[in-house]
Write an enzyme that holds these catalytic residues in place. Structure first.
Site, PDB file in Angstrom:
ATOM      1  N   ARG A  74       0.851  -1.186   0.000  1.00 52.58           N
ATOM      2  CA  ARG A  74       0.000   0.000   0.000  1.00 52.58           C
ATOM      3  C   ARG A  74       0.885   1.234   0.000  1.00 52.58           C
ATOM      4  O   ARG A  74       1.882   1.292   0.709  1.00 52.58           O
ATOM      5  CB  ARG A  74      -0.894  -0.027   1.239  1.00 52.58           C
ATOM      6  N   ARG A 143      -1.746   6.889   9.217  1.00 53.48           N
ATOM      7  CA  ARG A 143      -1.919   6.321   7.883  1.00 53.48           C
ATOM      8  C   ARG A 143      -2.046   7.422   6.834  1.00 53.48           C
ATOM      9  O   ARG A 143      -1.932   8.612   7.151  1.00 53.48           O
ATOM     10  CB  ARG A 143      -3.154   5.427   7.869  1.00 53.48           C
ATOM     11  N   LYS A 207      -3.321   1.677  14.685  1.00 50.73           N
ATOM     12  CA  LYS A 207      -3.385   2.548  13.502  1.00 50.73           C
ATOM     13  C   LYS A 207      -4.022   3.883  13.865  1.00 50.73           C
ATOM     14  O   LYS A 207      -4.777   3.986  14.836  1.00 50.73           O
ATOM     15  CB  LYS A 207      -4.181   1.872  12.399  1.00 50.73           C
ATOM     16  N   LYS A 209      -5.693   7.546  11.965  1.00 52.27           N
ATOM     17  CA  LYS A 209      -6.146   8.060  10.671  1.00 52.27           C
ATOM     18  C   LYS A 209      -6.619   9.505  10.750  1.00 52.27           C
ATOM     19  O   LYS A 209      -7.312   9.878  11.688  1.00 52.27           O
ATOM     20  CB  LYS A 209      -7.270   7.174  10.133  1.00 52.27           C
ATOM     21  N   CYS A 428     -15.198  -3.655   0.034  1.00 48.98           N
ATOM     22  CA  CYS A 428     -13.790  -3.805   0.394  1.00 48.98           C
ATOM     23  C   CYS A 428     -13.185  -4.894  -0.499  1.00 48.98           C
ATOM     24  O   CYS A 428     -13.857  -5.427  -1.359  1.00 48.98           O
ATOM     25  CB  CYS A 428     -13.665  -4.191   1.855  1.00 48.98           C
ATOM     26  N   CYS A 434      -7.472 -10.867   1.267  1.00 41.22           N
ATOM     27  CA  CYS A 434      -7.552 -10.397   2.648  1.00 41.22           C
ATOM     28  C   CYS A 434      -7.603 -11.556   3.626  1.00 41.22           C
ATOM     29  O   CYS A 434      -8.495 -12.401   3.555  1.00 41.22           O
ATOM     30  CB  CYS A 434      -8.764  -9.514   2.850  1.00 41.22           C
ATOM     31  N   CYS A 473     -15.986  -8.571   6.392  1.00 32.19           N
ATOM     32  CA  CYS A 473     -15.889  -8.830   7.829  1.00 32.19           C
ATOM     33  C   CYS A 473     -16.264  -7.550   8.567  1.00 32.19           C
ATOM     34  O   CYS A 473     -16.506  -6.532   7.947  1.00 32.19           O
ATOM     35  CB  CYS A 473     -14.478  -9.288   8.191  1.00 32.19           C
ATOM     36  N   CYS A 477     -13.802  -1.793   6.330  1.00 32.97           N
ATOM     37  CA  CYS A 477     -12.901  -1.101   5.408  1.00 32.97           C
ATOM     38  C   CYS A 477     -13.612  -0.259   4.352  1.00 32.97           C
ATOM     39  O   CYS A 477     -13.029   0.670   3.814  1.00 32.97           O
ATOM     40  CB  CYS A 477     -11.970  -2.094   4.757  1.00 32.97           C
TER      41      CYS A 477
HETATM   42  C1  SRM Z   1      -7.864  -1.561   0.888  1.00 33.98           C
HETATM   43  C2  SRM Z   1      -8.839  -1.192   2.010  1.00 33.98           C
HETATM   44  C3  SRM Z   1     -10.290  -1.465   1.621  1.00 33.98           C
HETATM   45  C4  SRM Z   1     -10.645  -1.030   0.220  1.00 33.98           C
HETATM   46  O1  SRM Z   1     -11.342  -1.826  -0.427  1.00 33.98           O
HETATM   47  O2  SRM Z   1     -10.273   0.069  -0.189  1.00 33.98           O
HETATM   48  C5  SRM Z   1      -8.567  -1.925   3.295  1.00 33.98           C
HETATM   49  C6  SRM Z   1      -8.115  -3.214   3.339  1.00 33.98           C
HETATM   50  C7  SRM Z   1      -7.745  -3.873   4.475  1.00 33.98           C
HETATM   51  N1  SRM Z   1      -7.889  -3.412   5.742  1.00 33.98           N
HETATM   52 FE1  SRM Z   1      -8.934  -1.800   6.258  1.00 33.98          FE
HETATM   53  N2  SRM Z   1      -8.825  -1.166   4.399  1.00 33.98           N
HETATM   54  C8  SRM Z   1      -9.131   0.076   3.967  1.00 33.98           C
HETATM   55  C9  SRM Z   1      -9.731   1.055   4.672  1.00 33.98           C
HETATM   56  C10 SRM Z   1     -10.227   0.906   5.957  1.00 33.98           C
HETATM   57  C11 SRM Z   1     -11.186   1.764   6.589  1.00 33.98           C
HETATM   58  C12 SRM Z   1     -11.887   2.966   5.918  1.00 33.98           C
HETATM   59  C13 SRM Z   1     -11.177   4.246   6.175  1.00 33.98           C
HETATM   60  O3  SRM Z   1     -10.091   4.253   6.786  1.00 33.98           O
HETATM   61  O4  SRM Z   1     -11.731   5.257   5.745  1.00 33.98           O
HETATM   62  C14 SRM Z   1     -11.435   1.243   7.843  1.00 33.98           C
HETATM   63  C15 SRM Z   1     -12.461   1.747   8.873  1.00 33.98           C
HETATM   64  C16 SRM Z   1     -11.985   2.957   9.617  1.00 33.98           C
HETATM   65  C17 SRM Z   1     -11.200   2.554  10.819  1.00 33.98           C
HETATM   66  O5  SRM Z   1      -9.965   2.482  10.723  1.00 33.98           O
HETATM   67  O6  SRM Z   1     -11.812   2.228  11.850  1.00 33.98           O
HETATM   68  C18 SRM Z   1     -10.594   0.074   7.952  1.00 33.98           C
HETATM   69  C19 SRM Z   1     -10.549  -0.742   9.063  1.00 33.98           C
HETATM   70  C20 SRM Z   1      -9.731  -1.845   9.158  1.00 33.98           C
HETATM   71  C21 SRM Z   1      -9.575  -2.640  10.345  1.00 33.98           C
HETATM   72  C22 SRM Z   1     -10.308  -2.406  11.699  1.00 33.98           C
HETATM   73  C23 SRM Z   1      -9.598  -1.370  12.506  1.00 33.98           C
HETATM   74  C24 SRM Z   1     -10.172  -1.307  13.878  1.00 33.98           C
HETATM   75  O7  SRM Z   1     -10.015  -0.271  14.514  1.00 33.98           O
HETATM   76  O8  SRM Z   1     -10.761  -2.303  14.325  1.00 33.98           O
HETATM   77  C25 SRM Z   1      -8.654  -3.658  10.028  1.00 33.98           C
HETATM   78  C26 SRM Z   1      -8.173  -4.767  10.946  1.00 33.98           C
HETATM   79  C27 SRM Z   1      -7.245  -4.285  12.020  1.00 33.98           C
HETATM   80  O9  SRM Z   1      -6.696  -3.191  11.900  1.00 33.98           O
HETATM   81  O10 SRM Z   1      -7.075  -5.057  12.983  1.00 33.98           O
HETATM   82  C28 SRM Z   1      -8.286  -3.453   8.655  1.00 33.98           C
HETATM   83  C29 SRM Z   1      -7.381  -4.255   7.943  1.00 33.98           C
HETATM   84  C30 SRM Z   1      -7.283  -4.287   6.577  1.00 33.98           C
HETATM   85  C31 SRM Z   1      -6.452  -5.311   5.817  1.00 33.98           C
HETATM   86  C32 SRM Z   1      -5.043  -4.799   5.738  1.00 33.98           C
HETATM   87  C33 SRM Z   1      -6.536  -6.742   6.345  1.00 33.98           C
HETATM   88  C34 SRM Z   1      -5.410  -7.168   7.274  1.00 33.98           C
HETATM   89  O11 SRM Z   1      -5.169  -6.451   8.276  1.00 33.98           O
HETATM   90  O12 SRM Z   1      -4.813  -8.215   7.005  1.00 33.98           O
HETATM   91  C35 SRM Z   1      -7.152  -5.261   4.444  1.00 33.98           C
HETATM   92  C36 SRM Z   1      -6.274  -5.616   3.233  1.00 33.98           C
HETATM   93  C37 SRM Z   1      -7.125  -6.367   2.239  1.00 33.98           C
HETATM   94  C38 SRM Z   1      -6.443  -6.531   0.915  1.00 33.98           C
HETATM   95  O13 SRM Z   1      -6.214  -7.705   0.501  1.00 33.98           O
HETATM   96  O14 SRM Z   1      -6.141  -5.515   0.273  1.00 33.98           O
HETATM   97  N3  SRM Z   1      -8.937  -2.352   8.150  1.00 33.98           N
HETATM   98  N4  SRM Z   1      -9.878  -0.107   6.785  1.00 33.98           N
HETATM   99  C39 SRM Z   1      -8.745   0.253   2.500  1.00 33.98           C
HETATM  100  C40 SRM Z   1      -7.344   0.786   2.396  1.00 33.98           C
HETATM  101  C41 SRM Z   1      -7.213   2.103   3.081  1.00 33.98           C
HETATM  102  C42 SRM Z   1      -5.882   2.741   2.855  1.00 33.98           C
HETATM  103  O15 SRM Z   1      -5.555   2.998   1.672  1.00 33.98           O
HETATM  104  O16 SRM Z   1      -5.171   2.969   3.836  1.00 33.98           O
HETATM  105  S1  SF4 Z   2     -13.384  -5.307   5.734  1.00 33.73           S
HETATM  106 FE1  SF4 Z   2     -12.537  -7.148   6.476  1.00 33.73          FE
HETATM  107  S2  SF4 Z   2     -12.613  -8.412   4.699  1.00 33.73           S
HETATM  108 FE2  SF4 Z   2     -12.868  -6.428   3.950  1.00 33.73          FE
HETATM  109  S3  SF4 Z   2     -10.825  -5.806   3.452  1.00 33.73           S
HETATM  110 FE3  SF4 Z   2     -11.232  -5.077   5.482  1.00 33.73          FE
HETATM  111  S4  SF4 Z   2     -10.440  -6.634   6.738  1.00 33.73           S
HETATM  112 FE4  SF4 Z   2     -10.615  -7.552   4.762  1.00 33.73          FE
END
Ligand code: SRM
Ligand code: SF4
Ligand SMILES: Cc1cc2nc3c(=O)[nH]c(=O)nc-3n(C[C@H](O)[C@H](O)[C@H](O)COP(=O)(O)OP(=O)(O)OC[C@H]3O[C@@H](n4cnc5c(N)ncnc54)[C@H](O)[C@@H]3O)c2cc1C
Ligand SMILES: Cc1cc2nc3c(=O)[nH]c(=O)nc-3n(C[C@H](O)[C@H](O)[C@H](O)COP(=O)(O)O)c2cc1C
Lengths: 570, 597
Positions: A74, A143, A207, A209, A428, A434, A473, A477
């Site tokens: 990323r 981030r 993390k 943001k 997502c 993922c 899940c 995201c």
């Molecule tokens: C690519 C993306 C979704 C998308 O379809 O665009 C994404 C993809 C993933 N997110 Fe996310 N997140 C993405 C935006 C978000 C958002 C939305 C936002 O930030 O506006 C959220 C919700 C906001 C927040 O942070 O609460 C988000 C909350 C999470 C979480 C839950 C965090 C938490 O506080 O519980 C995880 C899991 C974790 O961190 O434990 C996670 C984890 C992940 C991971 C890295 C899975 C992992 O940890 O192994 C995913 C990678 C999947 C893949 O194969 O690419 N991602 N993730 C987004 C990339 C953002 C970026 O460029 O940095």
């Molecule tokens: S929402 Fe869950 S399944 Fe979808 S990309 Fe984020 S971590 Fe993976």
């Protein structure tokens, strides 16, 4: 707190010698496609996630082969801005080092998927050669900083964008590990304190943001961020920012102590203080955030534990002065607005819909080729939106036609090609890459949308824009808890259904049905949409209607959020 | 020849008596005497002592020497030993490697059983003996009587070369043949038995030893042999069958597990599993059509009565052509073009390569060829060997193998190896596979568990090392282990990868070095990897490591051998010759063992 009670991730950070660990050696290990276990936690700070192809996991296990390890990379791209030259470079990297696709994310940046270990270093070097890096794109640090793209207000956007980059640079981690491991730079021996002046050896608890928005656009869903800076414009001049803190989507099923939360507007800071203010807030989180429990480590929990008053006191200590009174502001919508718009500097901007942000050459749509060709002729810049879409920005009048011609030749979607539902739908990534996915998302969205389009047609509401967001899940995201219809994966083919968000990103939805299959989902939505069609008042959005009609209540307390509210929609 | 006391330890009186006696003897009697004295020596007894000759009757000794790579010649040699004993002939059976060639001139009867390997080379354990005979130190062998049984495979260019060499040298050195040499093809049992029979006849006749009604030595000997063996294979149920190579692989390598339950069969790591395959019914059908023969025609195969179809499918070799078959075919057909081809050694080899019986029948059909004549011309379908990939210490009464199906395009027809593709794709749900254990004492773990191992096994060559690791794990062996593996692609072809990695995590396997030939522009093979590790390898060797090589005999093994010589020369500061001797010495000490095919 005894070190031993710390979660593994926390200990790994501290013992990693500033994010070095054994990454370099792991890259050399030819017998496995994976990194050493602890290093997979460190690689994230470098923007790299170890994953494996889950479609083949079980088969390979039976074949006595290790999982098909590969990496997701990323990038750090504040405000989602890049030049055509950089686009072409990234496109080439996708071809040479990754799975031939580029993935636009919900935080305005790029992801490469399917990068095998041997290609990691070449990829990192090519990307850096383009003037782009992946420092802190993942990991327990700040981030990618997102901003609203509002291309029609170029000068204002420019200042906001510059501030976004400044904040991103300010909160970038500093250890020379990155340069040593990926860019083959000499290991420079620094004094401990010089390695990470701000973060220190344990970085942040989780993390972090930051988003910047210019009302009335809330296209980046500002309230889903740990820090949201709301631009306050008076008499056409940027005065400063309202500061919203403690937003986040992530939650775990059946764990009410974890919950999505909208950021609380806590006060105001003048423009020149904005970056310092962000650093101060991050510092409070660094020192007060829960280190012993990663499920409780985001700023939103720190804030709820401390209370807003106490938090503001701490802010004052760290920042040197208090926050001012929040100023009035008004958001009117989230999501993107598609097609050509003319900016106030005479330049035009074209917003293209990129389904789930996946830039690839599909059998029926040569999207990657199309954008490559556009990048070759385009003289302005590209902007990735917070909704996985792409803006071809700053197009001079004389160049408009050539770009429009390519759009038509390749049949790209400027919004006109798809229903309002499809246009706004987000998903997502989920399977196959993922590691946390419980159900399909990106690969499922198209067929789901089709089925919902049928329902809407039957009910006669095809033209009503509805915010649909699907994730694999509960991590959220694609910010599903801000959708009017949100689905989060529970098991293959089964989802939780959340209803009642607004179209502005200021009201969350709530759990409505738990763990249901598609058939049940459609059966639940059909009568609801019918009633919506019959009783809708004016331009009333679905989410608002669901509340007004009492189908979904207003309670968004953590307890209620996790409680499926079973009501009779008809 | 005068016997004078000052040349011998004898007293004058003894010398005189001896000379008198010798003068009165004819050649046959002298031979007998020589053998008799030698027999006394090796029996460690003096004529007078009580039970002299109870087991081994008085008379010249038959010395049976074998040169064997995969154990066939060895077991035949033991068989010969048994039968000699049964006839009361004094006999000693020895591995050529353990035999002092200087002794040869003192022998009365020498039976040489030797297989051929490589490209007409002697088996490893016969190298020294072979060299000695051909070298300057070779003694005059006048008065020595010998016989040669060669084992070979007529699909190889240098058929039974070693046997032929030994035969030629023995007579060149003056030894006289007891019976004619017999060159066995892979269905060697019957010709071998016939040869033994006539050999023993000849010995008995010469030494005048008379066969006792029954030999005491025999009964127990028979009973401690396993119930199932090469002649009587065990019908093993298939327990597991999976494809090891992942998606996108150019290979299709399989892992098979069989049950040996209640078979009484047991094996050691390093042994091979013999498998009796069946031909592809489709190929048999095509063949019958080309032959214009009815598959149901009854024919006899050896003593068995069966149908032509059955014969071709289960008992006869149809995927490979051999010189003897081509010659027989030519004799039958009497066709000029074929006669010419068969007459031209090289041309024939080229023509046979990549062709099978179907090609022959189509190109040179024989009118009114009778099914029985045909089955008579074909050699019997030989068992194939597969290195055992498991240790009984770990899998008890299972046996595992790793099979790479042989499939290739030649002369615009897709061709398939019999056994490998039968195992890979033609086994029915409940097929039972005829198997036996083919012991290989030339590929064994060191007794000492502290000995470091260097295991070089690209492709299916890695199979025995899986057995080695299972064994060492069960034994809790403390010796360090280093695996060299190679294939085409890392992601799809790393056979048993997750098991190697688990063993590395557990500490059993210290190093894994791999070379994947097609993952980068330039081809990389294990020998390249070896050279890259020269320094460490030399350290291991100096620390007493044993080196094992398994897999392809044509390309890999020679290249690896070269690499090892270079490493020894370079790291050990030796000349190339010294390095070669060094490696040869390692082989003698069993520190360099190869199982190549
Ligand atoms: C690519 C993306 C979704 C998308 O379809 O665009 C994404 C993809 C993933 N997110 Fe996310 N997140 C993405 C935006 C978000 C958002 C939305 C936002 O930030 O506006 C959220 C919700 C906001 C927040 O942070 O609460 C988000 C909350 C999470 C979480 C839950 C965090 C938490 O506080 O519980 C995880 C899991 C974790 O961190 O434990 C996670 C984890 C992940 C991971 C890295 C899975 C992992 O940890 O192994 C995913 C990678 C999947 C893949 O194969 O690419 N991602 N993730 C987004 C990339 C953002 C970026 O460029 O940095
Ligand atoms: S929402 Fe869950 S399944 Fe979808 S990309 Fe984020 S971590 Fe993976
Ligand atoms: C001690 C020992 C251990 C062995 N261990 C293993 C093992 O662990 N795993 C394993 O897979 N095999 C192993 N083999 C090889 C195995 O025994 C068989 O030889 C192999 O499976 C081929 O047998 P087949 O009946 O399938 O092919 P066959 O019907 O015997 O056909 C093989 C013949 O086809 C011809 N041929 C093959 N390729 C070509 C080509 N490209 N062009 C022209 N002609 C060609 C050659 O004449 C070759 O001899 C081992 C062999 C030995 C001697
Ligand atoms: C790698 C290899 C090479 C061989 N090369 C020859 C050869 O060149 N000429 C020949 O007649 N037989 C050759 N054979 C066949 C063997 O001599 C035959 O299988 C014999 O029965 C083996 O006897 P052993 O187990 O005592 O070594 C070869 C066998 C193998 C496995």
């Amino acid at each position: 707190m005894a070190e031993t009670t710390l979660p593994k991730a926390e200990i790994i950070k501290r013992e990693s010698h500033y994010l070095r660990g054994t990454l370099a050696r792991g890259l050399e290990d030819e017998a496995t496609g994976a990194l050493a276990d602890p290093d997979t936690a460190l690689s994230k700070f470098h923007g790299i996630y170890q994953q494996d192809d889950r479609d083949h996991r079980d088969q390979r296990r039976r074949q006595k082969l290790e999982p098909l390890y590969q990496f997701m990379v990323r990038l750090r791209l504040p405000g989602g801005v890049l030049t055509p030259r950089q686009w072409l470079g990234l496109d080439e990297v996708a071809e040479q080092c990754a799975n031939h696709t580029l993935r636009l994310t919900t935080r305005q940046t790029f992801q490469f998927h399917g990068v095998f270990k041997g290609r990691l270093k070449p990829l990192m070097q090519k990307v850096n050669a383009l003037g782009i890096d992946s420092v802190g794109a993942c990991g327990d640090v700040n981030r990618n900083v997102v901003t609203s793209v509002n291309p029609h207000e170029s000068p204002l956007h420019q200042t906001v964008y510059q501030l976004a980059s400044r904040i991103s640079d300010r909160l970038r981690w500093r250890s020379s590990a990155y340069a040593e491991i990926w860019l083959d730079e000499e290991c420079v021996h620094r004094l401990e304190e010089d390695e990470e002046p701000f973060y220190g050896a344990s970085y942040l608890p989780r993390k972090f943001k930051i988003a910047l928005a210019v009302p009335p656009d809330n296209d980046c869903d500002l309230f889903a961020n740990d820090i949201g800076l709301i631009a306050i414009v008076e008499k056409g001049r940027l005065q400063g920012f309202n500061v919203a803190i403690g937003g986040g989507m992530g939650t775990r099923y059946g764990a009410p102590e974890t919950y999505p939360r909208l950021a609380t507007v806590a006060g105001f800071v003048p423009t020149e203080q904005a970056a310092d203010a962000c650093e101060a807030i991050a510092a409070v989180q660094r020192d007060y955030g829960a280190r012993d429990n990663r499920d409780h480590a985001r700023l939103k929990y720190t804030l709820d534990d401390l209370g807003l008053a106490r938090f503001l006191e701490l802010f004052r200590e760290y920042h040197g002065q208090p926050m001012g009174q929040a100023r009035p502001y008004r958001f009117t919508h989230n999501g993107d607005r598609f097609g050509w718009v003319k900016g106030d500097n005479g330049k035009s901007h074209l917003t293209l819909r990129i389904a789930s942000g996946r830039v690839a050459d599909f059998p029926d749509l040569k999207l990657r080729s199309a954008l490559r060709e556009i990048a070759r002729v385009h003289k302005g810049e590209f902007r990735v939106t917070g909704n996985q879409n792409l803006i071809i920005a700053h197009v001079a009048q004389k160049d408009k036609d050539s770009i429009q011609a390519l759009v038509e030749r390749y049949g790209l979607d400027d919004g006109s090609q798809s229903s309002p539902l499809r246009r706004n739908a987000l998903s997502c990534v989920a399977f196959p890459t993922c590691g946390l996915a419980m159900a399909e998302s990106e690969r499922y969205l198209p067929e789901l949308v089709e089925k919902l389009e049928d329902l809407m047609a039957k009910a006669g509401v095809s033209e009503v824009p509805i915010n649909l967001r699907v994730t694999g899940c509960p991590n959220g995201c694609a910010r599903p808890y801000l959708a009017e219809i949100g689905l989060t994966g529970k098991a293959p083919g089964r989802y939780n259904l959340y209803l009642g968000g607004d179209r502005i990103g200021q009201r969350m939805n709530r759990l409505y049905r738990e763990n249901i299959d598609e058939e049940t989902l459609l059966a639940v939505l059909a009568p609801m949409l019918q009633r919506f069609a019959d009783e809708r008042e004016g331009e009333e959005p679905l989410g608002d209607f669901l509340l007004r009609s009492g189908i979904v209540d207003e309670d968004r307390s953590p307890g209620a959020f996790h409680q499926a509210q079973v009501s009779d929609p008809s | 020849m005068a016997v004078s006391s000052d040349q011998t330890p004898l007293t004058q009186e003894q010398a005189r008596q001896l000379e008198e006696l010798l003068q009165g003897l004819d050649e046959r009697q002298r031979d007998w005497l020589a053998g008799y004295l030698h027999g006394l020596q090796s029996a460690g007894r003096s004529p007078g002592s009580a039970d002299a000759g109870a087991q081994t009757r008085q008379g010249p000794v038959l010395t049976v020497l074998y040169g064997s790579q995969t154990g066939n010649a060895e077991s035949l040699a033991e068989q010969l030993g048994e039968q000699a004993k049964a006839r009361g002939l004094p006999v000693t059976v020895q591995d050529m490697a353990d035999y002092k060639p200087r002794q040869l001139k003192k022998e009365a009867f020498v039976a040489l059983l030797a297989s051929t390997h490589g490209e007409g080379d002697p088996p490893d354990n016969a190298l020294d003996f072979h060299e000695f005979l051909h070298g300057r130190k070779a003694p005059d062998l006048k008065g020595v009587h010998y016989a040669v049984l060669s084992l070979g495979d007529s699909s190889y260019e240098h058929f039974c070369q070693t046997g032929k060499d030994l035969d030629a040298r023995m007579s060149a050195l003056g030894a006289s043949p007891l019976v004619d040499r017999v060159d066995c093809d892979i269905d060697y049992d019957e010709p071998a038995e016939a040869w033994m029979e006539s050999l023993l006849e000849a010995c008995v006749a010469r030494s005048g030893a008379s066969a006792p009604a029954s030999s005491p030595g025999q009964a127990p000997a028979a009973s401690d042999k396993p119930r199932y063996n090469r002649k009587n294979p065990f019908m093993a149920p298939v327990l597991e069958h999976l494809v090891l190579t992942g998606e996108g692989s150019g290979k299709d390598t399989r892992h098979l597990e069989f049950s040996l339950e209640d078979s009484g069969l047991s094996y050691q790591p390093g042994d091979a599993l013999g498998v009796y395959p069946s031909n592809d019914p489709a190929l048999v059908a095509a063949l019958l059509e080309a032959l214009e023969m009815d598959g149901d025609t009854p024919v006899s195969v050896g003593k068995k009565e069966t149908s032509l179809r059955e014969a071709l499918q289960h008992y006869r070799e149809i995927t490979q052509l051999t010189r003897p078959l081509m010659e027989a075919w030519a004799r039958q057909l009497k066709d000029e073009s074929l006669n010419q081809l068969v007459a031209d050694h090289k041309a024939l080899n080229d023509w046979m390569r990549g062709r099978d019986l179907l090609d022959l029948v189509r190109q040179w059909p024989i009118k009114d060829l009778s099914p029985q004549t045909l089955t008579g011309m074909l050699r019997s379908l030989a068992p194939r060997l597969y290195s055992i990939a498991s240790s009984q210490a770990a899998v008890e009464d299972e046996v595992h193998i790793t099979v790479a199906p042989v499939r290739y395009q030649a002369h615009d027809r897709a061709r398939e190896g019999v056994a490998s593709t039968w195992l890979a794709q033609r086994l029915e749900e409940d097929t039972r596979v005829p198997v036996y254990i083919d012991p290989n004492k030339n590929f064994k773990l060191p007794e000492n568990d502290d000995t470091p191992l260097i295991m070089i096994g690209p492709g299916t060559g890695v199979a025995p090392f899986r057995a080695f690791m299972q064994e060492r794990e069960e034994r809790g062996a403390s010796g360090r282990n280093w695996l060299f593996f190679g294939e085409q692609h890392f992601r799809s072809d790393f056979l048993y990868q997750s098991e190697w990695l688990a063993w590395r995590r557990s500490g059993l396997l210290e190093r894994i070095s791999v070379a994947f030939s097609r993952d980068q522009p330039e081809k990389r093979y294990v020998q390249h990897r070896l050279r890259e590790c020269a320094e460490a390898l030399w350290r291991w060797i100096e620390e007493g490591a044993w080196i094992y090589v398994c897999g392809d005999a044509d390309a890999m093994a020679p290249d690896v051998n070269e690499a090892l010589i270079d490493i020894i020369a370079q790291q050990g500061r030796r000349s190339r010759e010294q390095a070669q001797d060094f490696l040869r010495q390692l082989a003698r000490e069993k520190r360099y063992q190869r199982d190549i095919y």
